[in-house]
Design a protein around this motif. Structure first.
Motif, mmCIF file in Angstrom:
data_model
loop_
_atom_site.group_PDB
_atom_site.id
_atom_site.type_symbol
_atom_site.label_atom_id
_atom_site.label_comp_id
_atom_site.label_asym_id
_atom_site.label_seq_id
_atom_site.Cartn_x
_atom_site.Cartn_y
_atom_site.Cartn_z
ATOM 1 N N ILE A 97 0.815 -1.228 0.000
ATOM 2 C CA ILE A 97 0.000 0.000 0.000
ATOM 3 C C ILE A 97 0.845 1.273 0.000
ATOM 4 C CG2 ILE A 97 -1.876 -1.213 1.178
ATOM 5 C CD1 ILE A 97 -1.160 0.334 3.723
ATOM 6 N N PHE A 98 2.161 1.137 0.152
ATOM 7 C CA PHE A 98 3.023 2.320 0.263
ATOM 8 C C PHE A 98 2.832 3.282 -0.911
ATOM 9 C CE2 PHE A 98 7.001 4.541 -0.704
ATOM 10 C CZ PHE A 98 7.263 5.174 0.501
ATOM 11 N N GLY A 99 2.887 2.776 -2.130
ATOM 12 C CA GLY A 99 2.760 3.640 -3.305
ATOM 13 C C GLY A 99 1.397 4.289 -3.402
ATOM 14 N N ALA A 100 0.348 3.509 -3.144
ATOM 15 C CA ALA A 100 -1.012 4.044 -3.217
ATOM 16 C C ALA A 100 -1.227 5.147 -2.189
ATOM 17 C CB ALA A 100 -2.026 2.919 -3.015
ATOM 18 N N GLU A 101 -0.673 4.967 -0.994
ATOM 19 C CA GLU A 101 -0.793 6.004 0.033
ATOM 20 C C GLU A 101 -0.101 7.286 -0.411
ATOM 21 O OE1 GLU A 101 -1.122 3.665 4.288
ATOM 22 O OE2 GLU A 101 0.877 3.998 3.436
ATOM 23 N N ASN A 102 1.057 7.156 -1.012
ATOM 24 C CA ASN A 102 1.804 8.337 -1.440
ATOM 25 C C ASN A 102 1.195 9.008 -2.665
ATOM 26 O OD1 ASN A 102 4.618 8.837 0.058
ATOM 27 N ND2 ASN A 102 4.110 6.658 0.142
ATOM 28 N N LEU A 103 0.363 8.287 -3.394
ATOM 29 C CA LEU A 103 -0.363 8.896 -4.514
ATOM 30 C C LEU A 103 -1.652 9.569 -4.048
ATOM 31 C CD1 LEU A 103 0.047 6.243 -7.378
ATOM 32 C CD2 LEU A 103 1.133 8.493 -7.217
ATOM 33 N N GLY A 104 -1.965 9.431 -2.768
ATOM 34 C CA GLY A 104 -3.140 10.103 -2.223
ATOM 35 C C GLY A 104 -4.437 9.344 -2.368
ATOM 36 N N PHE A 105 -4.386 8.031 -2.603
ATOM 37 C CA PHE A 105 -5.608 7.232 -2.679
ATOM 38 C C PHE A 105 -6.308 7.285 -1.313
ATOM 39 C CE2 PHE A 105 -4.491 4.039 -6.280
ATOM 40 C CZ PHE A 105 -4.048 5.077 -7.073
ATOM 41 N N SER A 106 -7.608 7.290 -1.328
ATOM 42 C CA SER A 106 -8.370 7.298 -0.075
ATOM 43 C C SER A 106 -8.228 5.943 0.616
ATOM 44 C CB SER A 106 -9.840 7.582 -0.353
ATOM 45 O OG SER A 106 -10.444 6.467 -0.992
ATOM 46 N N LEU A 114 -6.154 -3.169 -2.419
ATOM 47 C CA LEU A 114 -5.275 -4.127 -1.748
ATOM 48 C C LEU A 114 -5.850 -5.535 -1.878
ATOM 49 C CD1 LEU A 114 -2.911 -4.903 0.113
ATOM 50 C CD2 LEU A 114 -4.404 -4.361 2.052
ATOM 51 N N LYS A 115 -7.124 -5.659 -1.616
ATOM 52 C CA LYS A 115 -7.776 -6.966 -1.737
ATOM 53 C C LYS A 115 -7.666 -7.491 -3.170
ATOM 54 C CE LYS A 115 -12.216 -9.323 -1.110
ATOM 55 N NZ LYS A 115 -13.652 -9.180 -0.725
ATOM 56 N N GLU A 116 -7.861 -6.607 -4.151
ATOM 57 C CA GLU A 116 -7.812 -7.011 -5.558
ATOM 58 C C GLU A 116 -6.430 -7.519 -5.952
ATOM 59 O OE1 GLU A 116 -9.057 -3.589 -7.715
ATOM 60 O OE2 GLU A 116 -11.170 -3.766 -7.149
ATOM 61 N N VAL A 117 -5.381 -6.768 -5.575
ATOM 62 C CA VAL A 117 -4.032 -7.160 -6.010
ATOM 63 C C VAL A 117 -3.525 -8.371 -5.235
ATOM 64 C CG1 VAL A 117 -3.481 -4.839 -6.820
ATOM 65 C CG2 VAL A 117 -2.816 -5.517 -4.491
ATOM 66 N N VAL A 147 3.236 -2.721 -7.264
ATOM 67 C CA VAL A 147 3.140 -1.886 -8.460
ATOM 68 C C VAL A 147 1.710 -1.869 -8.988
ATOM 69 C CG1 VAL A 147 3.854 -1.683 -10.878
ATOM 70 C CG2 VAL A 147 5.568 -2.145 -9.110
ATOM 71 N N LEU A 148 1.066 -3.018 -9.007
ATOM 72 C CA LEU A 148 -0.299 -3.111 -9.537
ATOM 73 C C LEU A 148 -1.282 -2.204 -8.806
ATOM 74 C CD1 LEU A 148 -0.800 -6.952 -10.129
ATOM 75 C CD2 LEU A 148 -0.483 -5.182 -11.857
ATOM 76 N N ILE A 149 -1.096 -2.026 -7.507
ATOM 77 C CA ILE A 149 -2.057 -1.256 -6.719
ATOM 78 C C ILE A 149 -2.119 0.208 -7.172
ATOM 79 C CG2 ILE A 149 -0.506 -0.496 -4.864
ATOM 80 C CD1 ILE A 149 -2.779 -1.251 -2.896
ATOM 81 N N MET A 150 -1.093 0.682 -7.882
ATOM 82 C CA MET A 150 -1.063 2.076 -8.349
ATOM 83 C C MET A 150 -1.686 2.256 -9.737
ATOM 84 S SD MET A 150 2.639 3.401 -6.906
ATOM 85 C CE MET A 150 3.597 1.985 -7.471
#
Length: 244
Positions: A97-106, A114-117, A147-150
């Motif tokens: 989740i690190f990348g998604a958090e830094n991209l500002g995902f809610s 996260l569940k999907e990837v 990587v996929l989560i982004m």
């Protein structure tokens, strides 16, 4: 639609020319393999496409967007040859989740993705494990999930099957075959390239010296020998059967 467009790329490192006027286009949703001897320029090409390296000349576009070196582009993801270079958090969950958090995902979107990837990469059971305690194959899939989560539309894989056992390698191949993204795979594992890719590029001294259908390109004895490569065993068997 063109996913990657490279025009007259030039790159030098320590006064050594790595690329000189290299041009290339990659269609969206295609699966392209890059093969060549060590030092051919495959990793340098990947790092240039991602904007990590700064070419001396030329232009790189991702989905019609011109790449400015040193900028971050979420449209593209890179899977390093050694997953340990990508995994640094206390748990698998934190790494992913690190990348998604830094991209500002809610938070809600992060939990959903996260569940999907985790399900897509088959590592749901590893969510709370410590990354450095995982096997090589497990680390590889965690790196891919991170990587996929982004939501990248293009993913570059640098030697993804290196050091994997047969079971982990087969799982990786099955995953790559079902990938919905545009993917480029740099690998010495030519059988993997045969199974996954619909196009292969042969690179030698920073030049593309072969480009086409993987079976046709990699069964060309002269081309493979001239570029310090060997015909994959499965193609040798097929050729032997035809010659009988």
């Amino acid at each position: 639609m063109i996913a990657i467009s490279i025009k007259e790329l030039g790159f030098q490192y320590n006064n050594k020319t790595v690329f000189d006027n290299l041009s290339l286009t990659v269609e969206e949703k295609s699966k392209v393999g890059l093969i060549g001897a060590n030092g051919a320029g495959k990793t340098t090409l990947f790092l240039s496409i991602c904007g990590v390296l700064t070419p001396q000349k030329g232009e790189i576009k991702l989905l019609k967007k011109t790449i400015i070196p040193r900028n971050f582009y979420p449209e593209i993801g890179l899977i390093f040859q050694n997953p340990d270079d990508q995994l640094f958090s206390p748990t698998v969950r934190d790494d992913i989740i690190f990348g998604a958090e830094n991209l500002g995902f809610s938070p809600d979107i992060i939990e959903q993705k996260l569940k999907e990837v985790l399900e897509a990469t088959g590592i749901t059971h590893l969510e709370n494990r410590i990354p450095h305690e995982l096997s090589g194959g497990e680390k590889c899939m965690v790196a891919i999930a991170s990587v996929l989560i982004m939501n990248p539309q293009i993913i570059l894989y640098d030697e993804p099957s290196a050091n994997l056992d047969l079971k982990a390698r087969r799982r990786l191949i099955n995953f790559l075959q079902s990938s919905a993204q545009t993917i480029l795979i740099s690998s010495h594992d030519l059988e993997l390239i045969l199974e996954v890719c619909d196009r292969v590029l042969v690179i030698n001294q920073g030049k593309i010296v072969g480009d086409g259908n993987p079976r046709q390109i990699m069964s060309n004895e002269d081309l493979m020998r001239e570029n310090n490569l060997e015909i994959p065993p499965s193609l040798k068997i097929t050729k032997s059967q035809v010659d009988r």
